[in-house]
Enzyme design. Structure first.
Site, PDB file in Angstrom:
ATOM      1  CD  GLU A 134      11.030   4.761  32.755  1.00  0.00           C
ATOM      2  OE1 GLU A 134      12.011   4.105  33.137  1.00  0.00           O
ATOM      3  OE2 GLU A 134      10.802   5.035  31.564  1.00  0.00           O
ATOM      4  CB  CYS A 158      11.660 -14.958  36.271  1.00  0.00           C
ATOM      5  SG  CYS A 158      12.989 -14.430  35.158  1.00  0.00           S
ATOM      6  CG  ASP A 184       9.195   0.201  23.729  1.00  0.00           C
ATOM      7  OD1 ASP A 184      10.255   0.494  24.320  1.00  0.00           O
ATOM      8  OD2 ASP A 184       9.003   0.426  22.516  1.00  0.00           O
ATOM      9  CB  CYS A 231      11.475 -17.501  32.990  1.00  0.00           C
ATOM     10  SG  CYS A 231      11.167 -15.826  32.361  1.00  0.00           S
ATOM     11  CG  ASP A 277       8.744   2.434  28.247  1.00  0.00           C
ATOM     12  OD1 ASP A 277       9.586   2.881  29.040  1.00  0.00           O
ATOM     13  OD2 ASP A 277       9.024   2.102  27.065  1.00  0.00           O
ATOM     14  CB  CYS A 286      13.832 -13.854  30.336  1.00  0.00           C
ATOM     15  SG  CYS A 286      14.383 -14.056  32.040  1.00  0.00           S
ATOM     16  CB  CYS A 327      12.665 -10.990  33.215  1.00  0.00           C
ATOM     17  SG  CYS A 327      11.388 -12.196  32.745  1.00  0.00           S
TER      18      CYS A 327
END
Length: 400
Positions: free
Chosen positions: A270, A326, A352, A345, A186, A342, A323
């Site tokens: 990305e 989950c 990052d 969960c 990232d 989250c 997330c």
């Protein structure tokens, strides 16, 4: 595979004068050909072929005011026509922007093919020169005496430094041993990169460290009289400062990309639209200082050379808002939020690190790998090592 070796060159005064005239002739041929090509297209509506440009160059040499074009080697002039033809082909294909006119204050270069230079016993002799060109060879793994370049590029930077680049055709290198590891990356501004393993690569901020000196030299140059010798000296100081920033950034990117290629068989990043991101006036300089586009380019050719797999996932994939435990997708996540919990969960995420893990998962799906651990498996792509793009994933609707 074509490999280039760039070295510092130290031409004598006679060679510097010949190369300087060659740069000027290359610039004249490029600009005059571009002007006539634009006129033929916008006024007459006809395209200009390479054969027509070559015939025009021959006719120019016979005129009185352009007879000086015959005083230098014809090879760099022919190469300028070929490069412009390629530049327009890239423009019409959407790979580059419209070719621009060359200036005498920017980087100057001249391309010589085999017929315009001679390389024997480690000595380089260029066309229209008598003595061998002095340069510093710093690649110990390559024997200079056996070097057989297909092209030689003589260039001069705005700060006055001379360089010679050797283009050599080599065989495909041996791929690196299997690392049994995949990694997601990232990219960011605060930290240059955060990997799915939790490693943080700090952003060195090369331009920010030299910004004060660069601004001072630019103010001094602005106060000098245009066209004066003092302005030329001040401009050389600005160019030297920019060169130091550029070299430091290139060194950092090369070291980082090489380490990542050695560590992992699958590298996922990305597909960032850097050209659109720099339109943000608040972050344009910081984003440009990172060099994300150059980092991606280096990863692409190094991964292909080492037999690794480089995967680019879709730029709209919500890696930061999803997330990694989950799969819950947040509706909104501000850029200032660096940690979040989250709701599904109750897992506490670093923004990052969580994005890097999601990028890796999406990259595995795009590369056709299993969603489980790939350690110990040969995950090299069979065939050409071309990057792939993962499709944008939509959140799943939960039943009430």
């Amino acid at each position: 595979m074509r490999t280039a070796y760039k070295c510092r060159a130290y031409p004598n005064p006679q060679q510097a004068a010949i190369f300087g005239r060659t740069f000027g002739c290359v610039r004249v041929v490029w600009n005059k050909t571009l002007a006539e090509r634009r006129h033929a297209w916008y006024i007459e509506g006809t395209p200009t072929t390479y054969k027509q440009a070559d015939a025009a160059l021959t006719a120019w040499k016979k005129t009185e005011h352009l007879a000086f074009l015959s005083e230098v080697s014809s090879v760099p002039l022919q190469q300028a026509l070929r490069h412009q033809h390629t530049a327009f082909a890239n423009f019409f294909a959407g790979r580059a922007r419209y070719p621009r006119f060359k200036t005498r204050t920017g980087r100057q270069s001249a391309h010589y093919t085999r017929s315009a230079f001679r390389m024997h016993g480690g000595e380089l002799r260029m066309a229209r020169t008598t003595a061998p060109l002095a340069f510093v060879w710093s690649f110990d793994e390559v024997d200079l005496a056996t070097l057989d370049p297909t092209m030689v590029v003589i260039s001069r930077e705005p700060d006055g430094r001379w360089y010679v680049t050797f283009a050599v055709d080599t065989g495909n290198p041996e791929p690196l041993p299997v690392a049994g590891h995949a990694i997601g990356i990232d990219l960011g501004v605060k930290d240059f990169a955060v990997t799915s393993d939790g490693e943080r690569i700090a952003n060195p901020h090369h331009l920010e460290r030299k910004a004060a000196n660069l601004a001072r030299y630019q103010r001094r140059m602005a106060r000098k009289q245009p066209g004066s010798i003092n302005r030329r000296k001040a401009k050389a100081k600005v160019a030297r400062t920019c060169r130091k920033v550029r070299n430091a950034r290139q060194d950092f990117l090369h070291r980082t990309s090489t380490n990542l290629v050695r560590q992992a068989d699958v590298i996922v990043i990305e597909d960032l639209a850097v050209a659109n991101m720099v339109k943000n006036r608040s972050l344009a300089r910081a984003i440009s200082d990172c060099g994300w586009g150059e980092f991606r380019r280096q990863l692409e050719y190094k991964a292909a050379r080492a037999g690794r797999v480089l995967v680019m996932i879709d730029r709209w994939y919500p890696s930061s808002k999803t997330c990694s435990a989950c799969g819950h997708l947040l509706e909104k996540l501000s850029l200032s939020t660096r940690h979040w919990t989250c709701p599904g969960c109750r897992t506490r995420h670093d923004r990052d690190h969580n994005a890097a893990k999601n990028i890796l998962a999406a990259g595995r799906a795009a590369a056709g790998a299993s969603p489980g651990d790939v350690c110990g498996a040969d995950v090299r792509r069979q065939g050409p090592s071309l990057p792939q793009s993962a499709a944008k994933q939509k959140p799943l609707r939960r039943e009430p």
